[in-house]
Design a protein around this motif. Structure first.
Motif, short mmCIF file in Angstrom:
data_model
loop_
_atom_site.label_atom_id
_atom_site.label_comp_id
_atom_site.label_asym_id
_atom_site.label_seq_id
_atom_site.Cartn_x
_atom_site.Cartn_y
_atom_site.Cartn_z
N ILE A 137 0.83 -1.21 0.00
CA ILE A 137 0.00 0.00 0.00
C ILE A 137 0.87 1.25 0.00
O ILE A 137 0.60 2.21 -0.74
CB ILE A 137 -0.95 -0.02 1.21
N ILE A 138 1.92 1.25 0.80
CA ILE A 138 2.80 2.43 0.92
C ILE A 138 3.58 2.67 -0.37
O ILE A 138 3.85 3.80 -0.72
CB ILE A 138 3.74 2.25 2.12
N GLY A 139 3.95 1.60 -1.07
CA GLY A 139 4.62 1.79 -2.35
C GLY A 139 5.92 1.05 -2.56
O GLY A 139 6.45 1.03 -3.65
N ASP A 140 6.49 0.41 -1.52
CA ASP A 140 7.74 -0.33 -1.70
C ASP A 140 7.50 -1.66 -2.40
O ASP A 140 8.42 -2.23 -2.96
CB ASP A 140 8.42 -0.58 -0.35
N GLY A 141 6.27 -2.14 -2.36
CA GLY A 141 5.93 -3.38 -3.03
C GLY A 141 5.65 -4.51 -2.06
O GLY A 141 6.27 -4.60 -1.00
N PHE A 142 4.73 -5.38 -2.44
CA PHE A 142 4.33 -6.50 -1.61
C PHE A 142 5.50 -7.39 -1.23
O PHE A 142 5.60 -7.87 -0.11
CB PHE A 142 3.26 -7.31 -2.36
N TRP A 143 6.42 -7.60 -2.18
CA TRP A 143 7.52 -8.53 -1.95
C TRP A 143 8.71 -7.88 -1.25
O TRP A 143 9.67 -8.58 -0.91
CB TRP A 143 7.97 -9.14 -3.28
N SER A 144 8.67 -6.59 -1.01
CA SER A 144 9.85 -5.89 -0.47
C SER A 144 10.35 -6.45 0.87
O SER A 144 11.56 -6.65 1.01
CB SER A 144 9.60 -4.39 -0.39
N PRO A 145 9.51 -6.74 1.86
CA PRO A 145 10.07 -7.23 3.12
C PRO A 145 10.88 -8.51 2.98
O PRO A 145 12.00 -8.59 3.50
CB PRO A 145 8.84 -7.44 4.01
N VAL A 146 10.35 -9.50 2.29
CA VAL A 146 11.07 -10.77 2.18
C VAL A 146 12.29 -10.66 1.27
O VAL A 146 13.33 -11.27 1.54
CB VAL A 146 10.15 -11.94 1.77
N TYR A 168 14.06 -7.91 0.84
CA TYR A 168 15.06 -7.17 1.64
C TYR A 168 15.73 -8.09 2.66
O TYR A 168 16.94 -7.97 2.91
CB TYR A 168 14.42 -5.99 2.37
N ILE A 169 14.98 -9.00 3.25
CA ILE A 169 15.59 -9.96 4.19
C ILE A 169 16.59 -10.84 3.46
O ILE A 169 17.70 -11.08 3.94
CB ILE A 169 14.50 -10.81 4.89
N ALA A 170 16.23 -11.29 2.27
CA ALA A 170 17.12 -12.15 1.48
C ALA A 170 18.39 -11.41 1.07
O ALA A 170 19.41 -12.05 0.83
CB ALA A 170 16.39 -12.66 0.25
N ALA A 171 18.32 -10.09 1.02
CA ALA A 171 19.50 -9.31 0.64
C ALA A 171 20.65 -9.47 1.63
O ALA A 171 21.78 -9.12 1.33
CB ALA A 171 19.12 -7.83 0.50
N THR A 172 20.36 -10.02 2.79
CA THR A 172 21.42 -10.34 3.75
C THR A 172 22.38 -11.35 3.13
O THR A 172 23.58 -11.27 3.33
CB THR A 172 20.81 -10.94 5.04
N LEU A 218 21.88 -12.60 -0.46
CA LEU A 218 22.02 -12.25 -1.88
C LEU A 218 22.41 -10.78 -1.96
O LEU A 218 21.57 -9.90 -2.13
CB LEU A 218 20.71 -12.52 -2.62
N ARG A 219 23.68 -10.50 -1.84
CA ARG A 219 24.17 -9.13 -1.70
C ARG A 219 23.82 -8.24 -2.88
O ARG A 219 23.73 -7.02 -2.74
CB ARG A 219 25.68 -9.11 -1.44
N GLY A 220 23.59 -8.81 -4.05
CA GLY A 220 23.19 -8.02 -5.21
C GLY A 220 21.85 -7.33 -5.00
O GLY A 220 21.54 -6.34 -5.67
N LEU A 221 21.04 -7.84 -4.08
CA LEU A 221 19.73 -7.24 -3.81
C LEU A 221 19.84 -5.99 -2.93
O LEU A 221 18.86 -5.30 -2.73
CB LEU A 221 18.80 -8.26 -3.15
N GLN A 222 21.02 -5.69 -2.43
CA GLN A 222 21.20 -4.48 -1.62
C GLN A 222 20.90 -3.22 -2.42
O GLN A 222 20.55 -2.19 -1.86
CB GLN A 222 22.62 -4.40 -1.04
N ILE A 272 11.93 -16.89 -1.41
CA ILE A 272 12.14 -18.15 -0.69
C ILE A 272 13.11 -17.94 0.47
O ILE A 272 12.83 -18.33 1.61
CB ILE A 272 12.63 -19.26 -1.65
N LEU A 273 14.27 -17.33 0.19
CA LEU A 273 15.26 -17.12 1.25
C LEU A 273 14.76 -16.15 2.31
O LEU A 273 15.02 -16.33 3.51
CB LEU A 273 16.58 -16.60 0.66
N GLY A 274 14.03 -15.11 1.88
CA GLY A 274 13.49 -14.15 2.84
C GLY A 274 12.47 -14.78 3.77
O GLY A 274 12.49 -14.55 4.99
N LEU A 275 11.58 -15.60 3.21
CA LEU A 275 10.61 -16.30 4.05
C LEU A 275 11.30 -17.27 5.01
O LEU A 275 10.96 -17.33 6.20
CB LEU A 275 9.60 -17.06 3.19
N MET A 276 12.27 -18.00 4.49
CA MET A 276 13.00 -18.94 5.34
C MET A 276 13.71 -18.22 6.48
O MET A 276 13.65 -18.64 7.64
CB MET A 276 14.02 -19.74 4.51
#
Length: 161
Positions: A38-47, A49-53, A55-59, A73-77
């Motif tokens: 709703i705010i605008g970062d996107g539905f998938w952004s939280p997971v 962003y977690i996976a970016a820990t 998958l460094r390319g996602l930083q 998958i990695l973010g949910l895990m």
């Protein structure tokens, strides 16, 4: 004069205690994902962003964050694993000292807020700075909701172990 601490009964290990952390992670995760959409970062952004820990390319990913299969998958895990670990810590160290449902919910809220503060101000800036793109207030409320769910479900699960 010596004082002797009253023993507290620790719950035995149970899948029900694991469920408290898992369900709490879903409550928080869905709250965060829906509000970030709703705010605008996107539905998938939280997971993602977690996976970016890992998958460094996602930083360097920008909003709105698109669906990224491995990231999701990695973010949910990662999120669910951490929630289970913190849930078990709560079940074994905090919950035995608080017997009532309301007490465990309150303890869960405080515990969630402490985890939020440590994550947001210490851990995330060091290991996963892209996660700071999330809305801090929504993230804070999500941790409070996590604590409510954790305390309530742990109280239910501990009574049935």
């Amino acid at each position: 004069m010596t004082s002797i601490a009253a023993p507290t009964a620790r719950p035995s290990w149970s899948l029900k205690l694991l469920a408290a952390g898992l369900v709490a992670s879903v409550v928080m995760g869905m709250w965060q994902m829906i509000l970030e959409a709703i705010i605008g970062d996107g539905f998938w952004s939280p997971v993602v962003y977690i996976a970016a820990t890992i998958l460094r390319g996602l930083q360097s990913i920008t909003a709105p964050v698109p669906f990224h299969l491995l990231g999701v998958i990695l973010g949910l895990m990662g999120h669910m694993m951490n929630s289970v670990i913190f849930g078990l810590i709560f079940a074994y160290l905090i919950a035995p000292r608080v017997k009532s449902l309301v007490g465990q919910i309150f303890a869960g809220i405080v515990y969630g807020v402490v985890i939020y503060a440590v994550m947001w101000f210490v851990v995330v800036p060091l290991v996963d700075p892209v996660l700071l793109n999330l809305n801090a207030f929504v993230f804070f409320l999500g941790h409070m909701m996590w604590g409510v769910a954790l305390g309530a479900i742990n109280h239910w699960a501990a009574a049935r172990v």
